[in-house]
Design an enzyme around this catalytic site. Structure first.
Site, PDB file in Angstrom:
ATOM      1  N   GLN A   1       9.399   2.857  -0.107  1.00 53.40           N
ATOM      2  CA  GLN A   1      10.608   2.042   0.025  1.00 53.40           C
ATOM      3  C   GLN A   1      11.183   1.718  -1.340  1.00 53.40           C
ATOM      4  OE1 GLN A   1      10.656  -1.241   2.805  1.00 53.40           O
ATOM      5  NE2 GLN A   1       8.687  -0.658   3.656  1.00 53.40           N
TER       6      GLN A   1
ATOM      7  N   ASN B   1       3.671   1.307   0.873  1.00 49.91           N
ATOM      8  CA  ASN B   1       2.590   0.645   1.609  1.00 49.91           C
ATOM      9  C   ASN B   1       1.947   1.710   2.461  1.00 49.91           C
ATOM     10  OD1 ASN B   1       3.133  -1.947   0.712  1.00 49.91           O
ATOM     11  ND2 ASN B   1       4.583  -2.336   2.365  1.00 49.91           N
TER      12      ASN B   1
ATOM     13  N   SER C   1       4.094   0.398   8.987  1.00 51.68           N
ATOM     14  CA  SER C   1       4.348   0.414  10.425  1.00 51.68           C
ATOM     15  C   SER C   1       4.300   1.832  10.984  1.00 51.68           C
ATOM     16  CB  SER C   1       5.725  -0.195  10.702  1.00 51.68           C
ATOM     17  OG  SER C   1       6.722   0.538  10.010  1.00 51.68           O
TER      18      SER C   1
ATOM     19  N   CYS D   1       8.568   9.288  16.276  1.00 47.34           N
ATOM     20  CA  CYS D   1       8.584   8.738  14.910  1.00 47.34           C
ATOM     21  C   CYS D   1      10.017   8.604  14.407  1.00 47.34           C
ATOM     22  CB  CYS D   1       7.787   9.649  13.988  1.00 47.34           C
ATOM     23  SG  CYS D   1       8.031   9.281  12.245  1.00 47.34           S
TER      24      CYS D   1
ATOM     25  N   HIS E   1       3.882   8.228   8.982  1.00 49.69           N
ATOM     26  CA  HIS E   1       4.718   9.252   8.326  1.00 49.69           C
ATOM     27  C   HIS E   1       4.796   8.928   6.822  1.00 49.69           C
ATOM     28  CE1 HIS E   1       7.949  12.382   8.835  1.00 49.69           C
ATOM     29  NE2 HIS E   1       8.039  12.042   7.560  1.00 49.69           N
TER      30      HIS E   1
ATOM     31  N   HIS F   1       4.963  14.894   9.435  1.00 52.66           N
ATOM     32  CA  HIS F   1       4.461  13.609   9.914  1.00 52.66           C
ATOM     33  C   HIS F   1       2.969  13.436   9.628  1.00 52.66           C
ATOM     34  CE1 HIS F   1       4.577  10.109  12.616  1.00 52.66           C
ATOM     35  NE2 HIS F   1       3.398  10.505  13.046  1.00 52.66           N
TER      36      HIS F   1
ATOM     37  N   ARG G   1     -26.664  -8.706  -4.080  1.00 58.04           N
ATOM     38  CA  ARG G   1     -27.031  -9.443  -2.860  1.00 58.04           C
ATOM     39  C   ARG G   1     -27.098  -8.490  -1.675  1.00 58.04           C
ATOM     40  NH1 ARG G   1     -21.399 -11.870  -0.718  1.00 58.04           N
ATOM     41  NH2 ARG G   1     -20.336 -10.282  -1.873  1.00 58.04           N
TER      42      ARG G   1
ATOM     43  N   HIS H   1       1.067   0.493 -10.448  1.00 60.04           N
ATOM     44  CA  HIS H   1      -0.125  -0.234  -9.996  1.00 60.04           C
ATOM     45  C   HIS H   1      -0.512   0.283  -8.616  1.00 60.04           C
ATOM     46  CE1 HIS H   1       0.250  -3.531 -12.974  1.00 60.04           C
ATOM     47  NE2 HIS H   1       1.546  -3.489 -12.746  1.00 60.04           N
TER      48      HIS H   1
ATOM     49  N   HIS I   1       5.874   7.820   3.582  1.00 57.61           N
ATOM     50  CA  HIS I   1       7.144   7.238   3.144  1.00 57.61           C
ATOM     51  C   HIS I   1       6.913   6.074   2.197  1.00 57.61           C
ATOM     52  CE1 HIS I   1       5.962   4.414   6.296  1.00 57.61           C
ATOM     53  NE2 HIS I   1       6.821   3.530   5.779  1.00 57.61           N
TER      54      HIS I   1
ATOM     55  N   PHE J   1     -11.225  -9.920   0.872  1.00 57.55           N
ATOM     56  CA  PHE J   1     -10.309 -10.995   1.238  1.00 57.55           C
ATOM     57  C   PHE J   1     -10.068 -11.875   0.034  1.00 57.55           C
ATOM     58  CE2 PHE J   1     -11.988  -9.800   5.390  1.00 57.55           C
ATOM     59  CZ  PHE J   1     -10.815  -9.718   6.111  1.00 57.55           C
TER      60      PHE J   1
ATOM     61  N   HIS K   1       4.805   1.998 -15.860  1.00 62.13           N
ATOM     62  CA  HIS K   1       3.460   2.127 -15.303  1.00 62.13           C
ATOM     63  C   HIS K   1       3.500   1.930 -13.793  1.00 62.13           C
ATOM     64  CE1 HIS K   1       4.018  -2.194 -16.101  1.00 62.13           C
ATOM     65  NE2 HIS K   1       3.250  -2.398 -15.047  1.00 62.13           N
TER      66      HIS K   1
ATOM     67  N   CYS L   1      10.690  11.149  11.243  1.00 58.31           N
ATOM     68  CA  CYS L   1      10.660  12.608  11.333  1.00 58.31           C
ATOM     69  C   CYS L   1      12.085  13.185  11.389  1.00 58.31           C
ATOM     70  CB  CYS L   1       9.890  13.045  12.587  1.00 58.31           C
ATOM     71  SG  CYS L   1       8.102  13.095  12.378  1.00 58.31           S
TER      72      CYS L   1
ATOM     73  N   GLY M   1      -0.090  -2.987   6.204  1.00 56.42           N
ATOM     74  CA  GLY M   1       1.126  -3.369   6.906  1.00 56.42           C
ATOM     75  C   GLY M   1       2.126  -2.248   7.119  1.00 56.42           C
TER      76      GLY M   1
ATOM     77  N   ARG N   1     -23.661 -10.606  -8.397  1.00 56.75           N
ATOM     78  CA  ARG N   1     -23.637 -10.708  -6.929  1.00 56.75           C
ATOM     79  C   ARG N   1     -23.673  -9.358  -6.234  1.00 56.75           C
ATOM     80  NH1 ARG N   1     -18.961 -13.444  -4.574  1.00 56.75           N
ATOM     81  NH2 ARG N   1     -20.170 -14.413  -2.949  1.00 56.75           N
TER      82      ARG N   1
HETATM   83  P1  H2U Z   1       6.803   0.244   6.482  1.00 56.26           P
HETATM   84  O1  H2U Z   1       6.061   1.221   7.304  1.00 56.26           O
HETATM   85  O2  H2U Z   1       6.220   0.152   5.070  1.00 56.26           O
HETATM   86  O3  H2U Z   1       6.983  -1.060   7.199  1.00 56.26           O
HETATM   87  O4  H2U Z   1       8.273   0.841   6.244  1.00 56.26           O
HETATM   88  C1  H2U Z   1       9.105   1.232   7.280  1.00 56.26           C
HETATM   89  C2  H2U Z   1      10.488   0.694   7.030  1.00 56.26           C
HETATM   90  O5  H2U Z   1      11.380   1.388   7.856  1.00 56.26           O
HETATM   91  C3  H2U Z   1      10.620  -0.799   7.378  1.00 56.26           C
HETATM   92  O6  H2U Z   1      11.036  -1.502   6.236  1.00 56.26           O
HETATM   93  C4  H2U Z   1      12.386   0.529   8.297  1.00 56.26           C
HETATM   94  C5  H2U Z   1      11.712  -0.826   8.458  1.00 56.26           C
HETATM   95  O7  H2U Z   1      12.623  -1.866   8.234  1.00 56.26           O
HETATM   96  N1  H2U Z   1      12.971   1.078   9.533  1.00 56.26           N
HETATM   97  C6  H2U Z   1      14.280   1.507   9.537  1.00 56.26           C
HETATM   98  O8  H2U Z   1      14.990   1.369   8.543  1.00 56.26           O
HETATM   99  N2  H2U Z   1      14.808   2.077  10.678  1.00 56.26           N
HETATM  100  C7  H2U Z   1      14.105   2.248  11.844  1.00 56.26           C
HETATM  101  O9  H2U Z   1      14.613   2.805  12.792  1.00 56.26           O
HETATM  102  C8  H2U Z   1      12.725   1.715  11.948  1.00 56.26           C
HETATM  103  C9  H2U Z   1      12.116   1.160  10.693  1.00 56.26           C
HETATM  104 ZN    ZN Z   2       7.189  11.268  11.499  1.00 62.50          ZN
END
Ligand code: H2U
Ligand code: ZN
Length: 341
Positions: free
Chosen positions: A166, A151, A159, A50, A162, A113, A29, A296, A164, A310, A294, A53, A157, A26
């Protein structure tokens, strides 16, 4: 024998005991999609709005310290909380639930940042590797599973741009971890070797799915990849958990991360979005010789900075599917690899 570069076939994922449909014919195509202009959005080194920061106020009113390297804090909106004493399981016919306990942290990779992990210097990325290993030791002393992930990009997703990641840690083994653990255990029981160490040997011999081959690490597009440019990062010796890595292996890991992420960025001339994370042996007090550390990388992009893959239709209802072969994806990524500067 099937011609896997040209004929539809299925590939087996031994780590998750599942299959993926591959349809390489494919890729011929016609494609009438757009070619994106590279976005050259300028970000300031420090953004007063931010919440990651240094020196800024977070949603809860807490103030970040004037950190110079990395900085970890408890997530103010944690998905997992310490288990309440009264919580009990619920069982009613087909309906079950069980209480869970855990904790979540946010990991700032740099005070800057405007950088991404791939833009940072190799010594600064090494600092991030050390922070990841410390999180496994610290949080892993209390909880069975410590999921470290990043992420990156709005498409995945994130947010906030900066740099970072988790930590989500919990007192049980999440679904995919339980399955990876079971597959690795069965393989080690029948062969006496960790599955992913054998994979490294096989991929080093085959060569065509390698993206970066460094002294201690191998970055490959797995044979069974589902996302178009999915990769896996593996150490070349038996390592169960991140804290076991030597100083030299950590430096080399920083080099491979930078090299790989920059190759991703070059592929579609964009700050490449992805979700990445580390899998190692659970921190449940058991030895787990079957487990091999490992990472991913799951990037969503397919053809350009804005055309994403998708997972819909057949994928959502029947089985994961891809067009471009793992070998084709590895070659395209390999062509984007340059020595990091
Ligand atoms: P993401 O950009 O991957 O969503 O990670 C940002 C995380 O930061 C998100 O899990 C946390 C959100 O809950 N956060 C705080 O802990 N304190 C804040 O003041 C804003 C966002
Ligand atoms: Zn920042």
């Amino acid at each position: 024998m099937i011609d896997t570069s040209d004929q539809p076939h299925r590939r087996y994922n031994p780590l998750l005991d599942e299959w993926v449909l591959v349809s390489p014919h494919r890729t011929k195509r016609p494609w009438l999609g757009q070619k994106d202009e590279p976005s050259k959005e300028l970000k300031p080194p420090h953004d007063p709005t931010c919440y990651l920061c240094p020196g800024n106020v977070r949603a809860t009113g807490d103030v970040n310290p004037e950190y110079a390297g990395t900085f970890a804090f408890e997530n103010d909106f944690a998905a997992l909380l310490m288990k309440s004493e009264e919580a009990t399981s619920y069982n009613n016919g087909l309906l079950h639930s069980s209480p869970v306990g855990g904790e979540c942290r946010v990991l700032c990779f740099s005070p800057r940042h405007d950088l991404t992990l791939g833009d940072m210097s190799i010594p600064d990325i090494r600092g991030v590797v050390d922070m990841w290993a410390e999180q496994i030791l610290d949080v892993g002393s209390r909880l069975k599973w410590v999921q470290i992930f990043e992420n990156k990009g709005a498409a995945m997703g994130a947010s906030n741009p900066h740099p970072h990641g988790q930590v989500w840690a919990c007192d049980y083994l999440p679904t995919l971890i339980a399955r990876e653990g079971e597959c690795q255990r069965k393989y080690a029981d029948s062969t006496g070797r960790p599955m992913l160490l054998d994979l490294v040997d096989q991929e080093l011999a085959a060569e065509d799915r390698i993206v970066v081959d460094s002294r201690h690490w191998l970055l490959i597009v797995p044979y069974w990849a589902t996302w178009p440019f999915e990769t896996m990062l593996l150490p070349k010796r038996a390592v169960r958990r991140m804290p076991e890595l030597t100083s030299e292996e950590r430096d080399d890991l920083a080099y491979v991360l930078k090299t790989g992420i920059q190759a991703y960025d070059r592929l579609f001339d964009t700050s490449f979005p992805y979700s990445m994370g580390w899998h190692g042996a659970p921190t449940d007090g058991r030895d787990h010789p079957e487990w091999q550390l490992h990472a991913h990388f799951y990037p969503p992009l397919l053809r350009s900075a804005s055309v994403r893959k998708f997972m819909v239709g057949f994928e959502l209802l029947a089985e994961a599917q891809r067009d471009l072969t793992a070998e084709g994806a590895a070659k395209r990524l390999r062509d984007c690899v340059q020595e990091p500067v």
